[in-house]
Write a protein that holds these residues in place. Structure first.
Motif, PDB file in Angstrom:
ATOM      1  N   SER A 182       0.867  -1.179   0.000  1.00 27.39           N
ATOM      2  CA  SER A 182       0.000   0.000   0.000  1.00 27.39           C
ATOM      3  C   SER A 182       0.900   1.224   0.000  1.00 27.39           C
ATOM      4  N   LEU A 222      -3.171  -4.255   0.331  1.00 23.91           N
ATOM      5  CA  LEU A 222      -3.288  -5.283  -0.699  1.00 23.91           C
ATOM      6  C   LEU A 222      -2.459  -6.472  -0.221  1.00 23.91           C
ATOM      7  N   LYS A 280      -0.917 -10.172  -0.718  1.00 24.81           N
ATOM      8  CA  LYS A 280      -0.478 -10.908  -1.896  1.00 24.81           C
ATOM      9  C   LYS A 280      -0.757 -12.409  -1.812  1.00 24.81           C
ATOM     10  N   TYR A 332       3.863  -6.542  -6.480  1.00 21.40           N
ATOM     11  CA  TYR A 332       2.425  -6.555  -6.756  1.00 21.40           C
ATOM     12  C   TYR A 332       2.107  -5.971  -8.130  1.00 21.40           C
ATOM     13  N   ARG A 382      -1.801  -8.295 -11.319  1.00 21.29           N
ATOM     14  CA  ARG A 382      -3.061  -8.243 -12.065  1.00 21.29           C
ATOM     15  C   ARG A 382      -2.903  -8.827 -13.466  1.00 21.29           C
ATOM     16  N   THR A 402      -9.345  -5.597 -10.302  1.00 24.60           N
ATOM     17  CA  THR A 402      -9.057  -6.183  -8.992  1.00 24.60           C
ATOM     18  C   THR A 402      -8.747  -7.664  -9.144  1.00 24.60           C
ATOM     19  N   HIS A 414      -6.755  -7.769  -3.392  1.00 21.99           N
ATOM     20  CA  HIS A 414      -6.778  -6.340  -3.704  1.00 21.99           C
ATOM     21  C   HIS A 414      -7.601  -5.605  -2.647  1.00 21.99           C
TER      22      HIS A 414
END
Length: 454
Positions: free
Chosen positions: A95, A262, A264, A270, A274, A396, A400
Motif C-alpha cells: 500500500s 493489498l 499478496k 504486486y 493483475r 481487482t 486487492h
C-alpha cells in the motif's frame, strides 16, 4: 501550513485504540497475521543468516524473541531481522507505493515484548505508523522513478511513530522521534532485484525504533525537520515540488479506510499480479502452449512499468520485478508461488525463450488510491495462428483493496508459509491468536517457535 512535525507529534501523543475506526481493525489483524506468515516462509532465505550472524547476534542484549523464536536478541535487532525476512520474498502486503506491514509488524512485536504492551496498544501503534506514512507519502509521487524505495523512506518514519506510541512519548518527544527518523530515511531503487531490497524493510524497522528510543532519552532534532525547505519532504522530492502547503489530516480523518492494504497471493512485486492473474483467467479452458504464442502486450501504469525493470531476469530477485516473467509463469505454469520463483525455474530455457514475446506498454491514467498503479490493466495475446485473445480491463484480483482475502484464504496462505516451521495445529494456534491480537495481554502471548533457528 503550520508545523507538520509538531502536528505529527500531537497526533501520536493522543491516539489510542478507542479512537480507531472500527472498520480498520480487521485489516490490521490481517496485516499482523500475513506478515508473521511471510516471515516464516522466508526464514530459510540467504539474507536470514547474513543479517543474523553479522548484525543481530553481536548485539547480545536479550530483549525480544527473534521472529517469535526461542532466541532472545535486542529489540531493534529483532525488528531488523524480522523486517528483512518479511520483505525478502516480496510476499508481504502493499500500500502507499510500499510495504507498510513488513516494517511496522516486526518493529511493533519486538518493542512490545520489551515494553509489555498489550494487543490494543500494538494495534494503535500500527495504525498511527500507517497514518503518518500516508500523511507524508501523499505529498509527492513517482518516488520509484526518482530512485527511492518508498518502503525505507516512509517506513522508518512510520516505525518511529509506532515506537513513540508504544513508549507513550509526549507530543514534543514524539515529534522529535519522527524528526530523528528523517535522518535514517533512504533506500535506493537501484538495489531492487537483490537481497538489499528486502533488507530495506529491516533497516526501516530498526531505525524507527532507535529514533523513538533516542527521543525518549532526550536526543534533540530539528523542530521542523519534515516541512523545512531543506527538510525531509524536499530531500526526497528530486524535482523539488513536494506539497508543503496543505494542512495535516492526522487526527481529523483516517487514511487507512481509503488506502487499504493489498495482501499478496504471489511472492513478487504486486505490480505484475493483475496481469498474471488476468492471463491465467484468460487462458482457462484453452489449450495454449508457449510455442503457440507469438506476442503479448500488457498495458499498465507508467509507475508500474518503471519498477518492472528486468525484461530478461536470471534470478528469483530479478523475476520479482519482471512483467515478462509474470506472463511467462501464467502461460507455462498457470501459477506463481515460491517454487516457481526459484533461480533454476527462472533460468529454464523455455522460460527465458518466452521473455522476448512480452512487451509492457505504459499508460498515464492512474489510480487515485495509489497513483503508481493504473486503474486497470489489459493483456492482449496474439497466437501464431492469427487468433487474438484479450483479457479486457483487469481492475481487482483476490487480495486487492476492493477484493480482500477471506479468512479461509488468509489461513491457507499462512499454512503454506509455515509448512517448514509449524505443525498444522501449531500454525492454527498462531493464526487464531494473530486474528485476535487486540485482545492479547502482550506480544509474548503469541506462541514461540522453539526450533526456528537451529
Amino acid at each position: 501550513m503550520g508545523s507538520l512535525t509538531t502536528d505529527i507529534g500531537e497526533f501520536l501523543a493522543g491516539v489510542t485504540y478507542s479512537d480507531l475506526p472500527p472498520e480498520v481493525l480487521p485489516m490490521v489483524r490481517d496485516a499482523f497475521t500475513d506478515t508473521v506468515g511471510v516471515i516464516m516462509v522466508g526464514i530459510d532465505q540467504p539474507v536470514t543468516d547474513i543479517v543474523r550472524n553479522t548484525l543481530v547476534e553481536p548485539a547480545a542484549r536479550a530483549e525480544a524473541r527473534a521472529c517469535l523464536s526461542s532466541h532472545l536478541v535486542a529489540a531493534p535487532e529483532a525488528a531488523l531481522l524480522g523486517g528483512a525476512i518479511a520483505h525478502s520474498l516480496d510476499y508481504d502486503d502493499q500500500s502507499m507505493s510500499g510495504h507498510p506491514s513488513a516494517v511496522l509488524v516486526p518493529a511493533i512485536l519486538a518493542e512490545s515484548e520489551l515494553l509489555g504492551s498489550d494487543g490494543q496498544e500494538m494495534i494503535a501503534a500500527y495504525v498511527a505508523g500507517y497514518e503518518v506514512w500516508c500523511e507524508l507519502w501523499r505529498r509527492d509521487r513517482d518516488y520509484h522513478s526518482k530512485g527511492w524505495h518508498p518502503t525505507s523512506v516512509f517506513g522508518v518514519m512510520a516505525a518511529a511513530a509506532a515506537g513513540a506510541v508504544l513508549r507513550r512519548l509526549s507530543a514534543p518527544r514524539a515529534a522529535t522521534a519522527v524528526a530523528i527518523a528523517g535522518s535514517y530515511a533512504g533506500g535506493l531503487f537501484s538495489n531492487f532485484g537483490s537481497m538489499m531490497k528486502g533488507y530495506h524493510a529491516g533497516l526501516a524497522a530498526r531505525g524507527g525504533l532507535e529514533a523513538a528510543r533516542l527521543a525518549a532519552a532526550g536526543m534533540s532534532a530539528g523542530p521542523d525537520a519534515i516541512e523545512n525547505p531543506q527538510g525531509f519532504l524536499m530531500a526526497f522530492s528530486t524535482n523539488r515540488t513536494p506539497d508543503l502547503e496543505t494542512e495535516s489530516k492526522l487526527g481529523k480523518e483516517w487514511y487507512l479506510p481509503n488506502h487499504k492494504l493489498l495482501i499478496k497471493l504471489h511472492p513478487t512485486c504486486y505490480f505484475l499480479h493483475r496481469s498474471f492473474n488476468g492471463t491465467v483467467k484468460m487462458l482457462a479452458g484453452r489449450d495454449v502452449a508457449a510455442d503457440d504464442v507469438d506476442s503479448v502486450e500488457v498495458r499498465m501504469g507508467r509507475g508500474q512499468v518503471a519498477c518492472l525493470v528486468y525484461e530478461r531476469p536470471k534470478t528469483r530477485w530479478e523475476a520479482e520485478f519482471s512483467g515478462q516473467y509474470g506472463i511467462a509463469a501464467a502461460v507455462l505454469f498457470g501459477k506463481m508461488g515460491v517454487p516457481e520463483l526459484a533461480d533454476e525455474v527462472v533460468q529454464r530455457p523455455e522460460v527465458q525463450e518466452f521473455f522476448p514475446k512480452v512487451k509492457l506498454v505504459a499508460v498515464d491514467e492512474y489510480d487515485e488510491r495509489d497513483p503508481v498503479f493504473s486503474p486497470t490493466e489489459t493483456v492482449c495475446m496474439r497466437l501464431r495462428n492469427g487468433e487474438v485473445i484479450e483479457s479486457g480491463p483487469i481492475a481487482t484480483i483476490p487480495g486487492h483493496a476492493d477484493d480482500p482475502l477471506t479468512s479461509e484464504q488468509l489461513w491457507a496462505k499462512l499454512r503454506e508459509c509455515t509448512m517448514r516451521t509449524h505443525s498444522e495445529s501449531e500454525a492454527r494456534d498462531l493464526f487464531d491468536r494473530l486474528q485476535m491480537i487486540d485482545s492479547l495481554p502482550s506480544a509474548t502471548a503469541l506462541p514461540t517457535c522453539e526450533n526456528l533457528f537451529t
